[in-house]
Design an enzyme around this catalytic site. Structure first.
Site, PDB file in Angstrom:
ATOM      1  N   ALA A  70       0.851  -1.198   0.000  1.00 43.06           N
ATOM      2  CA  ALA A  70       0.000   0.000   0.000  1.00 43.06           C
ATOM      3  C   ALA A  70       0.881   1.242   0.000  1.00 43.06           C
ATOM      4  O   ALA A  70       0.523   2.269  -0.575  1.00 43.06           O
ATOM      5  CB  ALA A  70      -0.903  -0.008   1.229  1.00 43.06           C
ATOM      6  N   ASN A 148      -5.669   5.053  10.570  1.00 44.67           N
ATOM      7  CA  ASN A 148      -5.029   3.879  11.171  1.00 44.67           C
ATOM      8  C   ASN A 148      -4.686   4.128  12.634  1.00 44.67           C
ATOM      9  O   ASN A 148      -4.310   3.220  13.363  1.00 44.67           O
ATOM     10  CB  ASN A 148      -3.745   3.503  10.409  1.00 44.67           C
ATOM     11  CG  ASN A 148      -2.802   4.675  10.249  1.00 44.67           C
ATOM     12  OD1 ASN A 148      -3.163   5.688   9.650  1.00 44.67           O
ATOM     13  ND2 ASN A 148      -1.616   4.560  10.798  1.00 44.67           N
ATOM     14  N   GLN A 178      -7.346   1.009   5.712  1.00 46.38           N
ATOM     15  CA  GLN A 178      -8.051   0.547   6.916  1.00 46.38           C
ATOM     16  C   GLN A 178      -9.567   0.516   6.696  1.00 46.38           C
ATOM     17  O   GLN A 178     -10.337   0.316   7.636  1.00 46.38           O
ATOM     18  CB  GLN A 178      -7.711   1.439   8.120  1.00 46.38           C
ATOM     19  CG  GLN A 178      -6.231   1.451   8.480  1.00 46.38           C
ATOM     20  CD  GLN A 178      -5.733   0.127   9.072  1.00 46.38           C
ATOM     21  OE1 GLN A 178      -6.517  -0.782   9.370  1.00 46.38           O
ATOM     22  NE2 GLN A 178      -4.424   0.001   9.239  1.00 46.38           N
ATOM     23  N   SER A 196      -5.058  -2.673   0.561  1.00 45.17           N
ATOM     24  CA  SER A 196      -4.001  -3.613   0.943  1.00 45.17           C
ATOM     25  C   SER A 196      -4.624  -4.937   1.390  1.00 45.17           C
ATOM     26  O   SER A 196      -5.756  -4.956   1.854  1.00 45.17           O
ATOM     27  CB  SER A 196      -3.216  -2.992   2.101  1.00 45.17           C
ATOM     28  OG  SER A 196      -2.358  -3.935   2.670  1.00 45.17           O
ATOM     29  N   CYS A 318       4.660   2.371  12.497  1.00 46.99           N
ATOM     30  CA  CYS A 318       5.676   3.243  11.930  1.00 46.99           C
ATOM     31  C   CYS A 318       6.053   4.376  12.874  1.00 46.99           C
ATOM     32  O   CYS A 318       7.142   4.900  12.806  1.00 46.99           O
ATOM     33  CB  CYS A 318       5.184   3.851  10.625  1.00 46.99           C
ATOM     34  SG  CYS A 318       4.593   2.608   9.505  1.00 46.99           S
TER      35      CYS A 318
HETATM   36  N1  PLP Z   1      -1.977   3.342   4.849  1.00 42.28           N
HETATM   37  C1  PLP Z   1      -2.517   3.017   6.022  1.00 42.28           C
HETATM   38  C2  PLP Z   1      -3.743   3.741   6.497  1.00 42.28           C
HETATM   39  C3  PLP Z   1      -1.959   2.000   6.796  1.00 42.28           C
HETATM   40  O1  PLP Z   1      -2.521   1.669   7.968  1.00 42.28           O
HETATM   41  C4  PLP Z   1      -0.808   1.329   6.314  1.00 42.28           C
HETATM   42  C5  PLP Z   1      -0.153   0.302   7.152  1.00 42.28           C
HETATM   43  O2  PLP Z   1      -0.050   0.418   8.350  1.00 42.28           O
HETATM   44  C6  PLP Z   1      -0.289   1.717   5.062  1.00 42.28           C
HETATM   45  C7  PLP Z   1      -0.898   2.719   4.365  1.00 42.28           C
HETATM   46  C8  PLP Z   1       0.930   1.069   4.491  1.00 42.28           C
HETATM   47  O3  PLP Z   1       0.772  -0.281   4.282  1.00 42.28           O
HETATM   48  P1  PLP Z   1       2.036  -1.206   3.926  1.00 42.28           P
HETATM   49  O4  PLP Z   1       2.962  -1.113   5.089  1.00 42.28           O
HETATM   50  O5  PLP Z   1       1.465  -2.525   3.745  1.00 42.28           O
HETATM   51  O6  PLP Z   1       2.667  -0.643   2.720  1.00 42.28           O
END
Ligand code: PLP
Length: 376
Positions: A70, A148, A178, A196, A318
């Site tokens: 994603a 998230n 999400q 995702s 993150c």
């Molecule tokens: N966007 C949102 C809202 C997310 O919660 C996440 C993952 O935590 C991502 C993007 C990124 O996903 P990925 O780490 O699978 O690339």
């Protein structure tokens, strides 16, 4: 073990893993080869796209591509759309780093980037949004669907509709990671939408981008020209097939009902305890609940619960390393002490009421004990 960090990632469904196995060891071919084994796979990939799009009630017409994550889909949506003559570009302060850091980069490069503040509930401040779009010079907007961090839900279709009234040509992107598979999604006014698989019991390393008009998007990586030349690289067939299976079999309504009842229980149990604040509203996604504890650190609570085999998070994976800092909760106006004492609990379709009951009892005990130990 009680795992309540499903916004970070989820356990892969066994049936999904089984579907994927076939494409690792039997139909392992490169879909770009010219023999029939590969063209069969190419057809299956197109069917997989239709399966994903069915959840948006949209027909496949070169309007979905699979990516390696994603994060990649978000980067592609933004950087693949940006043109040097773009005027104002709007982002929300609530975005995931895979959008927010791209936005910061664009600002540093000299683009006219405006970050929209969040209201107390974690949604984009609607008055600020209207003020910014009404200047009629907006080229691109990226506002996430479900946070998230807090589970706050932006009404992206309404926001896109308002934006386009003033700026008919602006492009509206939304990060739906999400949201997809958890709430009903309609993309009427949306140009680009990121999803995702690993947040809904699918494999990691696969994302997808819905693209209303693929001719408007340029690639951000160059190579063999796969995926309409927008995303080169040999397709990850096992993960695509897993994603497809999930998309076909997911029961959004039933899962939502279950998870909502678990959230309601948690709110009922925790909201009357002194020192505990639930940073959520009734209209938030029930899958993600942010909770603040006065006078202690969220991190300490995470480790106390870990000792009892309960796994939660202090915030999104993150940002959880930078303690006491949380751009999103801060922007919502939550005070520093409550941010330091915040945790994120995220549920999934497999979470049970027994697990939530145990979590509530243990978190209350841990909180009371910690306060006693610290004498606060
Ligand atoms: N966007 C949102 C809202 C997310 O919660 C996440 C993952 O935590 C991502 C993007 C990124 O996903 P990925 O780490 O699978 O690339």
């Amino acid at each position: 073990m009680i795992y309540l960090d499903n916004a970070s990632t989820t356990k892969v469904d066994l049936e999904v893993a089984k579907v994927m196995e076939k494409y690792f060891v039997e139909e392992f071919y490169n879909p770009s080869a010219i023999y029939y084994l590969s063209s069969n796979l190419k057809e299956k990939i197109d069917l997989a796209k239709q399966q994903v799009l069915n959840n948006f009630k949209i027909d496949y017409n070169n309007n979905l591509i699979f990516t390696g994550s994603a994060t990649e889909a978000n980067n592609l949506a933004i950087l693949g759309s940006i043109k040097s003559n773009f005027k104002k570009i709007l982002f929300s302060m609530g975005e995931h780093p895979s959008v927010y850091n791209v936005a910061k980069n664009l600002k540093e490069k000299g683009y006219n980037v405006v970050f929209l503040n969040l209201d107390k509930s974690g949604k984009v401040d609607i008055n600020e949004f209207i003020k910014e779009v009404s200047t009629k010079d907006v080229s691109f907007i990226s506002i996430m669907h479900v946070s998230n961090e807090t589970g706050a839900i932006n009404n992206i279709n309404k926001l896109a509709e308002i934006a386009k009234e003033y700026n008919p040509n602006c492009i509206f992107h939304s990060d739906g990671v999400q949201a997809y598979g958890k709430i009903n999604v309609s993309l009427n006014n949306i140009d680009l939408y990121t999803i995702s698989a690993h947040k809904i019991h699918g494999p990691k390393g696969i994302g997808a981008l819905y693209i209303k008009d693929y001719k408007k998007l340029k690639p951000i990586i160059n190579g063999g020209g796969q995926e309409l030349n927008i995303r080169s690289g040999t397709e990850n067939v096992p993960a695509i097939m897993g994603f497809s299976y999930l998309s076909k079999n997911i029961n959004i309504k039933e899962n939502f009902k279950l998870v909502q009842s678990l959230k309601d229980y948690m709110v009922m149990k925790l909201s009357n305890i002194e020192g505990i604040t639930l940073n959520t509203t009734e209209s938030n996604s029930p899958y993600i609940i942010s909770i603040s504890f006065d006078k202690i650190r969220g991190e300490t609570l995470v480790h106390k619960l870990e000792e009892q085999d309960i796994f939660i998070s202090t915030g999104s994976a993150c940002s959880s390393k930078k303690l006491g800092e949380n751009r999103i909760l801060e922007n919502m106006g939550i005070d520093k002490q409550k941010i330091i004492g915040s945790i994120r609990v995220s549920l999934c379709k497999n979470t049970t009421l027994d697990e939530i009951k145990i979590f509530c009892d243990k978190v209350i005990d841990a909180y009371i004990n910690l306060k006693e130990t610290l004498g606060v």
